[in-house]
Design a protein around this motif. Structure first.
Motif, PDB file in Angstrom:
ATOM      1  N   GLU A 238      -5.637  -0.851  -5.932  1.00  0.00           N
ATOM      2  CA  GLU A 238      -6.448  -1.400  -4.844  1.00  0.00           C
ATOM      3  C   GLU A 238      -5.982  -0.881  -3.483  1.00  0.00           C
ATOM      4  O   GLU A 238      -6.794  -0.657  -2.587  1.00  0.00           O
ATOM      5  N   LEU A 239      -4.688  -0.674  -3.325  1.00  0.00           N
ATOM      6  CA  LEU A 239      -4.152  -0.170  -2.059  1.00  0.00           C
ATOM      7  C   LEU A 239      -4.619   1.252  -1.753  1.00  0.00           C
ATOM      8  O   LEU A 239      -4.736   1.635  -0.586  1.00  0.00           O
ATOM      9  N   CYS A 240      -4.893   2.012  -2.783  1.00  0.00           N
ATOM     10  CA  CYS A 240      -5.286   3.422  -2.586  1.00  0.00           C
ATOM     11  C   CYS A 240      -6.526   3.570  -1.714  1.00  0.00           C
ATOM     12  O   CYS A 240      -6.651   4.559  -0.993  1.00  0.00           O
ATOM     13  N   ASP A 241      -7.435   2.629  -1.785  1.00  0.00           N
ATOM     14  CA  ASP A 241      -8.693   2.736  -1.044  1.00  0.00           C
ATOM     15  C   ASP A 241      -8.614   2.212   0.383  1.00  0.00           C
ATOM     16  O   ASP A 241      -9.586   2.300   1.123  1.00  0.00           O
ATOM     17  N   LEU A 242      -7.456   1.661   0.770  1.00  0.00           N
ATOM     18  CA  LEU A 242      -7.332   1.082   2.101  1.00  0.00           C
ATOM     19  C   LEU A 242      -6.979   2.130   3.146  1.00  0.00           C
ATOM     20  O   LEU A 242      -6.347   3.142   2.847  1.00  0.00           O
ATOM     21  N   THR A 243      -7.364   1.850   4.368  1.00  0.00           N
ATOM     22  CA  THR A 243      -6.973   2.699   5.486  1.00  0.00           C
ATOM     23  C   THR A 243      -5.500   2.429   5.817  1.00  0.00           C
ATOM     24  O   THR A 243      -4.956   1.384   5.427  1.00  0.00           O
ATOM     25  N   PRO A 244      -4.858   3.318   6.541  1.00  0.00           N
ATOM     26  CA  PRO A 244      -3.464   3.050   6.948  1.00  0.00           C
ATOM     27  C   PRO A 244      -3.325   1.718   7.694  1.00  0.00           C
ATOM     28  O   PRO A 244      -2.362   0.980   7.489  1.00  0.00           O
ATOM     29  N   GLN A 245      -4.287   1.408   8.533  1.00  0.00           N
ATOM     30  CA  GLN A 245      -4.225   0.148   9.279  1.00  0.00           C
ATOM     31  C   GLN A 245      -4.332  -1.051   8.329  1.00  0.00           C
ATOM     32  O   GLN A 245      -3.608  -2.037   8.484  1.00  0.00           O
TER      33      GLN A 245
ATOM     34  N   HIS B  59      -1.557  -4.082   7.472  1.00  0.00           N
ATOM     35  CA  HIS B  59      -1.879  -5.512   7.444  1.00  0.00           C
ATOM     36  C   HIS B  59      -1.413  -6.143   6.125  1.00  0.00           C
ATOM     37  O   HIS B  59      -0.832  -7.236   6.130  1.00  0.00           O
ATOM     38  N   VAL B  60      -1.648  -5.446   5.019  1.00  0.00           N
ATOM     39  CA  VAL B  60      -1.198  -5.951   3.716  1.00  0.00           C
ATOM     40  C   VAL B  60       0.320  -6.075   3.705  1.00  0.00           C
ATOM     41  O   VAL B  60       0.866  -7.091   3.261  1.00  0.00           O
TER      42      VAL B  60
ATOM     43  N   ILE C  59       2.566  -9.414   3.094  1.00  0.00           N
ATOM     44  CA  ILE C  59       3.592  -9.507   2.051  1.00  0.00           C
ATOM     45  C   ILE C  59       4.927  -9.910   2.669  1.00  0.00           C
ATOM     46  O   ILE C  59       5.627 -10.787   2.156  1.00  0.00           O
ATOM     47  N   THR C  60       5.280  -9.292   3.778  1.00  0.00           N
ATOM     48  CA  THR C  60       6.532  -9.616   4.460  1.00  0.00           C
ATOM     49  C   THR C  60       6.550 -11.079   4.889  1.00  0.00           C
ATOM     50  O   THR C  60       7.550 -11.784   4.705  1.00  0.00           O
ATOM     51  N   PHE C  61       5.436 -11.547   5.429  1.00  0.00           N
ATOM     52  CA  PHE C  61       5.333 -12.947   5.842  1.00  0.00           C
ATOM     53  C   PHE C  61       5.539 -13.874   4.641  1.00  0.00           C
ATOM     54  O   PHE C  61       6.307 -14.836   4.710  1.00  0.00           O
ATOM     55  N   ILE C  62       4.864 -13.586   3.547  1.00  0.00           N
ATOM     56  CA  ILE C  62       4.969 -14.430   2.349  1.00  0.00           C
ATOM     57  C   ILE C  62       6.404 -14.443   1.826  1.00  0.00           C
ATOM     58  O   ILE C  62       6.943 -15.509   1.494  1.00  0.00           O
ATOM     59  N   LYS C  63       7.039 -13.273   1.762  1.00  0.00           N
ATOM     60  CA  LYS C  63       8.413 -13.206   1.254  1.00  0.00           C
ATOM     61  C   LYS C  63       9.387 -13.987   2.126  1.00  0.00           C
ATOM     62  O   LYS C  63      10.309 -14.618   1.622  1.00  0.00           O
ATOM     63  N   HIS C  64       9.190 -13.983   3.438  1.00  0.00           N
ATOM     64  CA  HIS C  64      10.118 -14.663   4.330  1.00  0.00           C
ATOM     65  C   HIS C  64       9.848 -16.161   4.424  1.00  0.00           C
ATOM     66  O   HIS C  64      10.686 -16.900   4.934  1.00  0.00           O
ATOM     67  N   HIS C  65       8.701 -16.599   3.955  1.00  0.00           N
ATOM     68  CA  HIS C  65       8.360 -18.017   4.037  1.00  0.00           C
ATOM     69  C   HIS C  65       8.269 -18.674   2.668  1.00  0.00           C
ATOM     70  O   HIS C  65       7.687 -19.746   2.532  1.00  0.00           O
ATOM     71  N   LYS C  66       8.856 -18.043   1.659  1.00  0.00           N
ATOM     72  CA  LYS C  66       8.897 -18.643   0.319  1.00  0.00           C
ATOM     73  C   LYS C  66       9.836 -19.833   0.351  1.00  0.00           C
ATOM     74  O   LYS C  66      10.843 -19.838   1.033  1.00  0.00           O
TER      75      LYS C  66
END
Length: 111
Positions: free
Chosen positions: A87-94, A98-99, A103-110
């Motif tokens: 799914e990531l392959c079809d995304l733009t760099p921007q 954001h993804v 992910i970083t937010f979720i990992k730091h707020h577990k």
């Protein structure tokens, strides 16, 4: 595989194919180089696709077999990782940034 498991497998594969299909059965069948009747039988869970047919359907849908078989893969982490990477392959760099931020937010707020 017990008979009930085989029936569940066929139905799940068919439902998963339908969930990714964005065109008519006829268009997908043509793209996958199979007959519309064969695709219809697979989607209704009345027939099991051969490995080769499943790969042709997945290629036509531009997904991996993991997308279709995810409900029956024992190592689900590996299957989900593969799906996420696809799914990531079809995304733009921007969008990828954001993804990554999410992910970083979720990992730091577990908890």
């Amino acid at each position: 595989m017990p008979k009930n498991d085989e029936i569940k497998f066929k139905i799940s594969v068919g439902e998963n194919i339908r969930s990714y299909r964005t065109v008519s059965q006829e268009v997908l069948a043509e793209s996958a180089q199979i007959s519309p009747d064969t695709l219809s039988l697979i989607e209704r869970g009345e027939n099991t696709a051969s490995s080769y047919t499943l790969v042709k359907i997945c290629n036509a849908l531009k997904i991996t077999p993991n997308h279709i078989l995810k409900d029956f893969i024992v190592n689900k982490h590996s299957a989900f990782d593969s799906i996420i990477l696809h799914e990531l392959c079809d995304l733009t760099p921007q969008e990828k940034e954001h993804v990554l931020s999410t992910i970083t937010f979720i990992k730091h707020h577990k908890k």
